[in-house]
Scaffold this motif. Structure first.
Motif, PDB file in Angstrom:
ATOM      1  N   SER A  30       0.263  -1.150   0.166  1.00 36.32           N
ATOM      2  CA  SER A  30       0.475  -0.249   0.092  1.00 36.32           C
ATOM      3  C   SER A  30       0.411   0.888   0.277  1.00 36.32           C
ATOM      4  O   SER A  30       0.345   1.947  -0.353  1.00 36.32           O
ATOM      5  CB  SER A  30      -0.581   0.363   1.095  1.00 36.32           C
ATOM      6  OG  SER A  30      -1.707   1.369   1.245  1.00 36.32           O
ATOM      7  N   GLY A  31       1.918   1.744   0.542  1.00 40.12           N
ATOM      8  CA  GLY A  31       2.768   2.442   1.516  1.00 40.12           C
ATOM      9  C   GLY A  31       3.774   2.721  -0.244  1.00 40.12           C
ATOM     10  O   GLY A  31       3.439   4.037  -0.751  1.00 40.12           O
ATOM     11  N   LEU A  32       4.032   1.258  -1.229  1.00 44.19           N
ATOM     12  CA  LEU A  32       4.701   1.588  -2.309  1.00 44.19           C
ATOM     13  C   LEU A  32       3.322   2.074  -3.831  1.00 44.19           C
ATOM     14  O   LEU A  32       3.774   3.181  -4.469  1.00 44.19           O
ATOM     15  CB  LEU A  32       5.463   0.338  -3.099  1.00 44.19           C
ATOM     16  CG  LEU A  32       5.555   0.298  -3.790  1.00 44.19           C
ATOM     17  CD1 LEU A  32       7.577   1.054  -3.707  1.00 44.19           C
ATOM     18  CD2 LEU A  32       6.181  -1.030  -4.349  1.00 44.19           C
ATOM     19  N   THR A  33       1.984   1.562  -3.396  1.00 45.20           N
ATOM     20  CA  THR A  33       1.463   2.311  -4.805  1.00 45.20           C
ATOM     21  C   THR A  33       0.568   3.985  -3.889  1.00 45.20           C
ATOM     22  O   THR A  33       1.168   4.294  -4.959  1.00 45.20           O
ATOM     23  CB  THR A  33       0.013   1.573  -4.192  1.00 45.20           C
ATOM     24  OG1 THR A  33       0.034  -0.334  -3.928  1.00 45.20           O
ATOM     25  CG2 THR A  33      -0.800   1.925  -4.701  1.00 45.20           C
ATOM     26  N   ASP A  34       1.044   4.108  -2.762  1.00 46.85           N
ATOM     27  CA  ASP A  34       0.903   5.560  -2.348  1.00 46.85           C
ATOM     28  C   ASP A  34       2.031   6.094  -3.029  1.00 46.85           C
ATOM     29  O   ASP A  34       2.143   7.483  -3.729  1.00 46.85           O
ATOM     30  CB  ASP A  34       0.563   5.815  -0.939  1.00 46.85           C
ATOM     31  CG  ASP A  34      -0.689   4.734  -0.376  1.00 46.85           C
ATOM     32  OD1 ASP A  34      -0.985   5.159  -1.302  1.00 46.85           O
ATOM     33  OD2 ASP A  34      -0.490   4.849   0.203  1.00 46.85           O
ATOM     34  N   ALA A  35       3.293   5.463  -2.677  1.00 47.14           N
ATOM     35  CA  ALA A  35       4.247   6.880  -2.898  1.00 47.14           C
ATOM     36  C   ALA A  35       3.892   7.024  -5.172  1.00 47.14           C
ATOM     37  O   ALA A  35       4.977   7.406  -5.548  1.00 47.14           O
ATOM     38  CB  ALA A  35       5.869   5.555  -3.114  1.00 47.14           C
ATOM     39  N   VAL A  36       3.729   5.956  -5.639  1.00 44.42           N
ATOM     40  CA  VAL A  36       4.190   5.712  -6.704  1.00 44.42           C
ATOM     41  C   VAL A  36       2.838   6.791  -7.803  1.00 44.42           C
ATOM     42  O   VAL A  36       2.916   7.189  -8.111  1.00 44.42           O
ATOM     43  CB  VAL A  36       3.530   4.979  -7.441  1.00 44.42           C
ATOM     44  CG1 VAL A  36       3.274   4.309  -9.314  1.00 44.42           C
ATOM     45  CG2 VAL A  36       4.364   3.312  -7.684  1.00 44.42           C
ATOM     46  N   THR A  37       1.818   6.884  -6.613  1.00 51.94           N
ATOM     47  CA  THR A  37       0.454   7.582  -6.623  1.00 51.94           C
ATOM     48  C   THR A  37       1.142   8.608  -6.836  1.00 51.94           C
ATOM     49  O   THR A  37       1.019   9.983  -7.778  1.00 51.94           O
ATOM     50  CB  THR A  37      -0.711   7.692  -6.510  1.00 51.94           C
ATOM     51  OG1 THR A  37      -1.371   6.327  -6.694  1.00 51.94           O
ATOM     52  CG2 THR A  37      -2.052   8.350  -6.202  1.00 51.94           C
ATOM     53  N   ALA A  38       1.701   9.380  -5.835  1.00 56.11           N
ATOM     54  CA  ALA A  38       1.822  10.539  -5.915  1.00 56.11           C
ATOM     55  C   ALA A  38       2.880  11.091  -6.725  1.00 56.11           C
ATOM     56  O   ALA A  38       3.379  11.877  -7.168  1.00 56.11           O
ATOM     57  CB  ALA A  38       2.416  10.794  -4.118  1.00 56.11           C
ATOM     58  N   ALA A  39       3.754  10.218  -7.150  1.00 57.98           N
ATOM     59  CA  ALA A  39       5.243  10.644  -8.438  1.00 57.98           C
ATOM     60  C   ALA A  39       5.272  10.977  -9.852  1.00 57.98           C
ATOM     61  O   ALA A  39       5.124  10.668 -10.272  1.00 57.98           O
ATOM     62  CB  ALA A  39       5.801   9.796  -8.267  1.00 57.98           C
ATOM     63  N   ARG A  40       3.783  10.170  -9.752  1.00 60.02           N
ATOM     64  CA  ARG A  40       2.867  10.155 -11.300  1.00 60.02           C
ATOM     65  C   ARG A  40       3.567  11.512 -11.881  1.00 60.02           C
ATOM     66  O   ARG A  40       2.546  12.409 -10.957  1.00 60.02           O
ATOM     67  CB  ARG A  40       1.356   9.662 -10.972  1.00 60.02           C
ATOM     68  CG  ARG A  40       1.499   9.361 -12.578  1.00 60.02           C
ATOM     69  CD  ARG A  40       1.485   8.530 -13.132  1.00 60.02           C
ATOM     70  NE  ARG A  40       1.551   6.771 -12.515  1.00 60.02           N
ATOM     71  CZ  ARG A  40       2.124   6.090 -13.268  1.00 60.02           C
ATOM     72  NH1 ARG A  40       2.794   6.446 -14.206  1.00 60.02           N
ATOM     73  NH2 ARG A  40       0.976   4.420 -12.843  1.00 60.02           N
ATOM     74  N   GLY A  41       3.449  11.606 -12.140  1.00 57.93           N
ATOM     75  CA  GLY A  41       4.087  13.233 -13.494  1.00 57.93           C
ATOM     76  C   GLY A  41       5.262  13.823 -12.659  1.00 57.93           C
ATOM     77  O   GLY A  41       5.688  14.729 -13.316  1.00 57.93           O
TER      78      GLY A  41
END
Length: 536
Positions: A30-41
């Motif tokens: 979940s943490g990794l998914t959140d990090a990916v979402t925040a880093a998108r763009g």
């Protein structure tokens, strides 16, 4: 892409989420998914896709058979990898009709076939390259100790066939436990250290190294060679990897190797350890791209300082001062006794103050400097990969900032119009002055014409004189009272204009600078929280 590779990297979906929900691994995913979402763009999409694939692969593995541990035997040409594989399986595969594959496929021997089919499909091992050890007539009792093992024999990682490289890379990415077979002649080969060992510094809990052909090394040099292998592994970031000296041909160390595999299978920790290592490695790659600096916020006062600088560049203080002086000057002129007012005419400063105040164009270079200063400060508070996005958020609309300030400040009512009653006071002043002048002229004419005795008396005084005195006294009284009434008018008008001007500055700075920067800093904070949760 070889068959099964898509299966090995996708398909976690909701089932994967259910398999890990509420678990430490689930929290890390979940943490990794959140990090990916925040880093998108903000981080290159190929890396984000790679990290997402790692998370999907992790959850995909956990929803498959927990009974089985996938053990991959990997090595270079001539390392004795296949002989080690045969020694571990207790089979000469060619003797039972299974030949060494000449294609890019790996082979698998499975102890405990029940539940292994889906796992083998996920790994991508075709049925023709699978051997179910428990279905064979020569199954030995001691093989029960390897129950749950899926043992893979990988192609040579240094093969000249590109397909072999791809197959090794694919299976190294999904094996629960990796056993690397090294050759005394080539154990320092950069091909294995640079391509596999160094990138897997987070995976040392799921790696074993076996130095094969130890029988070819003089006894007195064996320990020194093992120590040298350990030194190289430590340089690769793998100081805790166990190194065993073996000879598959002579059987030296094979019991220890088999026993270590049995122990790890029995502990049932390799699968979870591999998943956690994959997540940690993916988080590390993402962190390297996005930034490892602890997140911090810019204090609200820092944005307040920026607004103050922009207000200065827009000349707000100067305009407010001009409003106070201009309104005060014109209001005082309206209530001043005309003879006193006429005495002040010709003063350029007074005449300048009689004009309506105006907002000058914004000093754009000063605005640019102030905004870029904040951008640099905000950029210093995030990782190097994120800093350009923070600076762009702050400075990306500098042209619009200047245009919007000029347009919106020009719309502000500067309070230059005087109250409706002030012109009336001025008219009354001139009427009273007319009474004074007219009374004196009437009285003087009567005196010259010798008609003073004919003038009407009021309180014993000639009417023209009374009219003149009344004009003078009432004019002076109106002057004093008027001055008192307008004393706070200029300050009130200036304060109202300043509030409106600073409100415009606040809206523009907030919309064009503060909010975009805050969004980037908030996204970085979410990124850091996700990375922290994903890493051990």
């Amino acid at each position: 892409m070889t068959q099964g590779s898509d299966t090995a990297t996708t398909g976690s979906g909701d089932l994967g989420d259910l398999a890990t929900r509420g678990t430490p691994v689930g929290d890390r995913v979940s943490g990794l998914t959140d990090a990916v979402t925040a880093a998108r763009g903000r981080v290159p999409d190929p890396l984000l896709d790679e990290v997402t694939t790692a998370a999907e692969r992790a959850t995909g593995r956990l929803r498959l058979s927990a009974r089985h541990t996938v053990v991959a035997i990997a090595g270079a040409t001539g390392s004795g990898k296949s002989s080690t594989y045969n020694a571990l399986t207790g089979l000469e595969l060619s003797s039972v009709g299974i030949r060494r594959p000449t294609t890019s496929w790996a082979t698998a021997v499975v102890w405990g076939s029940e539940g292994a089919g889906e796992l083998l499909d996920w790994i991508g091992i075709p049925p023709r390259h699978q051997t179910m050890r428990d279905s064979m007539l020569d199954t030995r009792r001691e093989d029960n100790a390897l129950d749950g093992v899926v043992l893979l024999d990988l192609p040579d990682h240094d093969s000249t066939e590109v397909s072999h490289h791809l197959e090794v890379d694919r299976l190294v990415a999904v094996a629960d436990l990796m056993v690397w077979i090294l050759d005394p002649q080539k154990y320092a080969d950069a091909a294995v250290h640079d391509r596999y060992f160094k990138p897997m510094a987070t995976h040392q809990d799921v790696i074993l190294v076996a130095l094969n052909h130890i029988d070819t090394v003089p006894v007195e040099r064996r320990q020194a060679m093992v120590d040298d292998v350990r030194r190289l592994l430590a340089e690769d970031g793998l100081p805790n990897v166990q190194v065993l000296a073996i000879s598959a041909k002579e059987g030296i160390g094979m019991d220890e190797l088999r026993g270590e595999i049995q122990r790890r299978v029995r502990d049932k920790a390799s699968t979870t350890a591999r998943v956690e290592a994959d997540l940690a490695a993916a988080a590390g790659r993402l962190e390297a791209a996005g930034g490892d600096v602890a997140a911090r916020e810019l204090p609200a006062q820092r944005f307040g300082d920026l607004e103050e600088s922009v207000a200065d560049a827009a000349g707000v203080s100067a305009v407010v001062d001009t409003i106070e002086r201009s309104v005060g000057s014109r209001a005082r002129s309206a209530v001043t006794w005309p003879p006193l007012l006429l005495a002040g005419r010709g003063d350029p400063e007074v005449e300048a103050l009689d004009r309506e105040p105006r907002v000058a164009p914004v000093d754009r270079p000063r605005v640019d400097t102030a905004v870029r200063g904040l951008a640099d400060e905000a950029g210093d508070g995030v990782g190097k990969g994120w800093a350009p996005h923070v600076r762009t958020a702050a400075t990306g609309r500098l042209g619009e900032v200047g245009d919007t300030l000029d347009r919106e400040l020009g719309k502000v009512d500067l309070g230059g119009r005087l109250p409706f009653w002030l012109p009336l006071v001025r008219v009354l002043h001139w009427l009273l002055l007319l009474a004074l002048v007219g009374g004196l002229a009437w009285w003087g004419y009567a005196a010259v014409a010798g008609k003073s005795d004919d003038l009407t008396k009021v309180a014993g005084l000639p009417l023209p004189l009374v009219l003149a005195i009344a004009g003078l006294v009432l004019g002076l009284v109106l002057h004093v009272v008027g001055r008192t009434l307008v004393s706070g008018l200029a300050r009130t008008r200036a304060e109202a204009a300043e509030e409106d001007l600073r409100a415009v500055v606040h809206r523009v700075v907030d919309a064009e600078v503060a909010q975009p920067v805050t969004r980037e800093l908030s996204a970085y904070a979410a990124f850091r929280r996700g990375i922290t949760a994903a890493k051990p």
